[in-house]
Design a protein around this motif. Structure first.
Motif, PDB file in Angstrom:
ATOM      1  N   ARG A 188       0.754  -1.241   0.097  1.00  0.00           N
ATOM      2  CA  ARG A 188      -0.059   0.014   0.036  1.00  0.00           C
ATOM      3  C   ARG A 188       0.914   1.242  -0.013  1.00  0.00           C
ATOM      4  O   ARG A 188       0.564   2.111  -0.764  1.00  0.00           O
ATOM      5  N   ALA A 189       1.751   1.184   0.616  1.00  0.00           N
ATOM      6  CA  ALA A 189       2.695   2.276   0.805  1.00  0.00           C
ATOM      7  C   ALA A 189       3.480   2.832  -0.640  1.00  0.00           C
ATOM      8  O   ALA A 189       3.777   4.077  -0.876  1.00  0.00           O
ATOM      9  N   LYS A 190       3.504   1.717  -1.494  1.00  0.00           N
ATOM     10  CA  LYS A 190       3.994   1.915  -2.618  1.00  0.00           C
ATOM     11  C   LYS A 190       3.123   2.217  -3.728  1.00  0.00           C
ATOM     12  O   LYS A 190       3.328   3.002  -4.694  1.00  0.00           O
ATOM     13  N   VAL A 191       2.104   1.461  -3.909  1.00  0.00           N
ATOM     14  CA  VAL A 191       1.002   1.397  -4.722  1.00  0.00           C
ATOM     15  C   VAL A 191      -0.278   2.524  -4.661  1.00  0.00           C
ATOM     16  O   VAL A 191      -0.719   3.206  -5.591  1.00  0.00           O
ATOM     17  N   ASP A 192      -0.512   2.482  -3.264  1.00  0.00           N
ATOM     18  CA  ASP A 192      -1.596   3.520  -3.113  1.00  0.00           C
ATOM     19  C   ASP A 192      -1.301   5.052  -2.402  1.00  0.00           C
ATOM     20  O   ASP A 192      -1.652   6.004  -3.054  1.00  0.00           O
ATOM     21  N   LYS A 193      -0.382   5.173  -1.542  1.00  0.00           N
ATOM     22  CA  LYS A 193      -0.115   6.286  -0.992  1.00  0.00           C
ATOM     23  C   LYS A 193       0.593   7.577  -1.679  1.00  0.00           C
ATOM     24  O   LYS A 193      -0.050   8.415  -1.620  1.00  0.00           O
ATOM     25  N   PRO A 194       1.291   7.343  -2.705  1.00  0.00           N
ATOM     26  CA  PRO A 194       1.658   8.341  -3.450  1.00  0.00           C
ATOM     27  C   PRO A 194       0.737   8.752  -4.456  1.00  0.00           C
ATOM     28  O   PRO A 194       0.868   9.716  -5.269  1.00  0.00           O
ATOM     29  N   PHE A 195      -0.499   8.071  -4.728  1.00  0.00           N
ATOM     30  CA  PHE A 195      -1.597   8.531  -5.563  1.00  0.00           C
ATOM     31  C   PHE A 195      -2.699   9.080  -4.971  1.00  0.00           C
ATOM     32  O   PHE A 195      -2.983   8.681  -3.778  1.00  0.00           O
ATOM     33  N   PRO A 196      -3.665   9.575  -5.575  1.00  0.00           N
ATOM     34  CA  PRO A 196      -4.774  10.079  -5.097  1.00  0.00           C
ATOM     35  C   PRO A 196      -5.865   9.112  -4.874  1.00  0.00           C
ATOM     36  O   PRO A 196      -6.723   9.672  -3.868  1.00  0.00           O
ATOM     37  N   THR A 197      -6.138   8.029  -5.361  1.00  0.00           N
ATOM     38  CA  THR A 197      -6.961   7.248  -4.862  1.00  0.00           C
ATOM     39  C   THR A 197      -6.403   5.751  -4.522  1.00  0.00           C
ATOM     40  O   THR A 197      -5.393   5.432  -5.119  1.00  0.00           O
ATOM     41  N   GLU A 198      -6.885   5.073  -3.449  1.00  0.00           N
ATOM     42  CA  GLU A 198      -6.351   3.640  -3.113  1.00  0.00           C
ATOM     43  C   GLU A 198      -7.014   2.716  -4.039  1.00  0.00           C
ATOM     44  O   GLU A 198      -8.061   2.695  -4.328  1.00  0.00           O
ATOM     45  N   MET A 199      -6.263   1.704  -3.969  1.00  0.00           N
ATOM     46  CA  MET A 199      -6.628   0.607  -4.706  1.00  0.00           C
ATOM     47  C   MET A 199      -6.702  -0.962  -4.001  1.00  0.00           C
ATOM     48  O   MET A 199      -7.531  -1.775  -4.411  1.00  0.00           O
TER      49      MET A 199
END
Length: 225
Positions: free
Chosen positions: A199-210
């Protein structure tokens, strides 16, 4: 590739399953002829690896039943029966290849790849995409919205499994079996730790979580929460 292994010897099954998982394949495993035949008839596979000597229903009978039912999935017989007549019998039963135990995993893998390439109408999936998340299975790279994401090997396998099962709730047990090849609970927070790192790599830097937690159930990956 999606592969079915029908093998009752635990050490051989673990050896093959571990190697195929490391190579990025999705594996189902059956320990008896009847169970393997049921899986083969109800699910789609790219290649099947079948032992000749199986409890309940031998490998030859499994393959004959599949061929008579119109299933043309490529089959590799994996067996300790090594006579010329035995090999001919296996091929005439509908097998496409025959590998004698003991064997080198590299040879089995090469034969699986060869049969996968020959499968009629099959186009091997090399890129997975979910929304703006993209994974290249050949280059072993991941990016989101065009930005590269660096993953450790286990994180890559975890994300690959999630992407292949997008929109599906994946339980902790499913992840332990498919990503770590644990068929028991190690009583650690290994899944939670790796999901958090992912999550720290795939979600946190981006506006929406996956990657979303489904309370008391598991995790699900989707375009948006």
């Amino acid at each position: 590739m999606k592969i079915l292994l029908i093998e009752d010897d635990r050490s051989t099954a673990d050896y093959v399953a571990g190697g195929l998982s490391e190579d990025g394949h999705d594996l189902d495993h059956a320990v008896s002829g009847p169970t393997g035949l049921e899986l083969a008839c109800t699910r789609e596979y790219d290649v099947m690896v079948i032992d000749r000597m199986l409890p309940g229903l031998d490998g030859l009978s499994v393959v004959r039943a599949l061929r008579s039912g119109g299933k043309d999935t490529p089959v590799i017989f994996l067996t300790s029966v090594s006579g010329i007549d035995d090999r001919v019998e296996g091929l005439e039963a509908g097998g496409d290849d025959y590998l004698v135990k003991p064997f080198a995993f590299s040879e089995l893998l090469a034969r699986i790849h060869a049969l996968g390439r020959r499968a009629p109408g099959r186009k091997e999936e090399t890129v997975l995409k979910v929304g703006d998340l993209e994974m290249n299975l050949i280059a072993r790279t991941v990016s989101r919205a065009g930005k590269p994401i660096e993953l450790q090997p286990r994180e890559f396998r975890l994300l690959e499994y999630m992407m292949r099962n997008r929109g599906r709730v994946l339980t902790r047990t499913m992840l332990l079996e498919r990503v770590w090849d644990f068929h028991f609970d190690p009583k650690t927070n290994v899944v939670e730790t790796h999901v958090s790192r992912l999550r720290a790599k795939v979600d946190k830097p981006f506006p929406t979580e996956m990657i979303r937690t489904v309370r008391s159930a598991g995790y699900v990956l989707n375009v948006s929460a």
